[in-house]
Design a protein around this motif. Structure first.
Motif, short mmCIF file in Angstrom:
data_model
loop_
_atom_site.label_atom_id
_atom_site.label_comp_id
_atom_site.label_asym_id
_atom_site.label_seq_id
_atom_site.Cartn_x
_atom_site.Cartn_y
_atom_site.Cartn_z
N ILE A 1 10.09 86.66 11.37
CA ILE A 1 10.11 85.99 10.07
C ILE A 1 10.30 87.00 8.94
N GLY A 2 11.39 86.83 8.22
CA GLY A 2 11.65 87.66 7.04
C GLY A 2 11.90 89.12 7.37
N THR A 3 12.14 89.43 8.63
CA THR A 3 12.29 90.83 9.03
C THR A 3 13.74 91.20 9.30
N GLY B 1 13.22 82.10 12.02
CA GLY B 1 13.00 83.55 12.01
C GLY B 1 14.33 84.26 11.81
N SER B 2 14.60 84.63 10.54
CA SER B 2 15.83 85.35 10.20
C SER B 2 17.11 84.60 10.62
N VAL B 3 17.08 83.27 10.47
CA VAL B 3 18.30 82.49 10.71
C VAL B 3 19.18 82.58 9.47
N TRP C 1 11.34 77.11 1.21
CA TRP C 1 11.47 78.02 0.06
C TRP C 1 10.26 78.94 -0.11
N LYS C 2 9.17 78.62 0.58
CA LYS C 2 7.92 79.39 0.41
C LYS C 2 7.56 79.41 -1.08
N MET C 3 6.97 80.50 -1.58
CA MET C 3 6.52 80.51 -2.98
C MET C 3 7.60 81.15 -3.86
O1 LIG Z 1 9.25 81.48 8.00
C1 LIG Z 1 10.39 81.08 8.07
C2 LIG Z 1 10.71 79.67 7.80
O2 LIG Z 1 9.56 78.89 7.80
C3 LIG Z 1 11.51 81.99 8.39
O3 LIG Z 1 11.76 82.79 7.30
P1 LIG Z 1 13.10 83.70 7.27
O4 LIG Z 1 14.23 82.76 7.56
O5 LIG Z 1 13.12 84.28 5.91
O6 LIG Z 1 12.93 84.72 8.37
#
Ligand SMILES: O=C(CO)COP(=O)(O)O
Length: 252
Positions: free
Chosen positions: A172-174, A212-214, A10-12
């Protein structure tokens, strides 16, 4: 056969009430533990209450980081002792965001990995390259170095139980995910490094996630690959519907 493992990072994000209502919504509909290990990695303040909310269900709760020391003068840090005491089962270590922004190093990741096992936490050890490193052809050497250093001093049994997450930083997140074939090639290389550092049995057992963007739409492509055993998911793990969508792809 390695059991798949899907972990949400979930990150922050989220407040306590949002975090709790997520767990309430998914906890009785996630697939059985025989089919897949389901993990939700939440911000530290919610961990205790989420462990309670998920008790007796197929959802395991994970932290996103911890210190390697058990206690002491480390203002603002969370100890492995506290995580174990709360009933947390997993901990993400060495995420690229922590390496980039919070001075995480291969050495600290190694200390944390050893501390995780000492406290009955399963580490999800992250590795991955920047776009620049990929373009310079350094990906395989870089992830090999990250994993060899993170796993230094583990017993064979511990290395088998550890989870590795290969997350190319540029994905990641891209929305720019790695192709399943490219991701599998790197995960296969990681498995080879584990075989060299430990043995073939350990390499056959260790689970390697792609991250990574899954999303629910692309997760199957990754899971179909020989060396990919699950996913570490950021954005698509935030809403119950998409999180459950990721898990459904396994049971289909
Ligand atoms: O950093 C990630 C999971 O730890 C990947 O993030 P996303 O799935 O938002 O690209």
């Amino acid at each position: 056969m390695r059991k798949p493992i899907i972990a949400g990072n979930w990150k922050m994000n989220k407040t306590l009430s949002e975090a709790k209502s997520f767990v309430e919504e998914v906890k009785n509909v996630v697939p059985s533990n025989e089919a897949v290990d389901t993990v939700v990695c939440s911000p530290a303040p919610f961990l205790g209450q989420l462990v309670e909310a998920a008790k007796g269900t197929n959802v395991a709760i994970g932290a996103q980081n911890m210190h390697f020391e058990e206690n002491g003068a480390f203002t603002g840090e969370v100890s492995p002792v506290a995580l174990e005491d709360l009933g947390v089962q997993y901990v993400i270590l060495g995420h690229s965001e922590r390496r980039e922004m919070f001075n995480e190093t291969n050495d600290s990741v190694n200390k944390k990995t050893l501390a995780a096992f000492k406290h009955n936490l399963t580490p999800i050890v992250c590795c991955g390259e920047t776009l620049e490193e990929r373009e310079a052809g350094k990906t395989k050497d870089l992830v090999a170095d990250q994993i060899q250093k993170a796993f230094a001093g583990l017993t064979d049994e511990q290395a088998k139980q550890a989870v590795i997450a290969y997350e190319p930083i540029w994905a990641i997140g891209t929305g720019k995910s790695s192709t399943a074939q490219d991701a599998d090639e790197v995960c296969g290389h990681i498995r080879k490094i584990v075989a060299e550092s430990f043995n073939a049995d350990v390499a056959a057992a260790v689970r390697i996630q792609y991250g990574g963007s899954v999303k629910p739409e692309n997760i199957k492509e990754y899971l179909a690959e020989e060396n990919i055993d699950g996913a570490l998911v950021g954005g698509a793990s935030l809403q119950p519907a998409s999180f459950l969508g990721l898990l459904e792809a396994i049971s289909e």
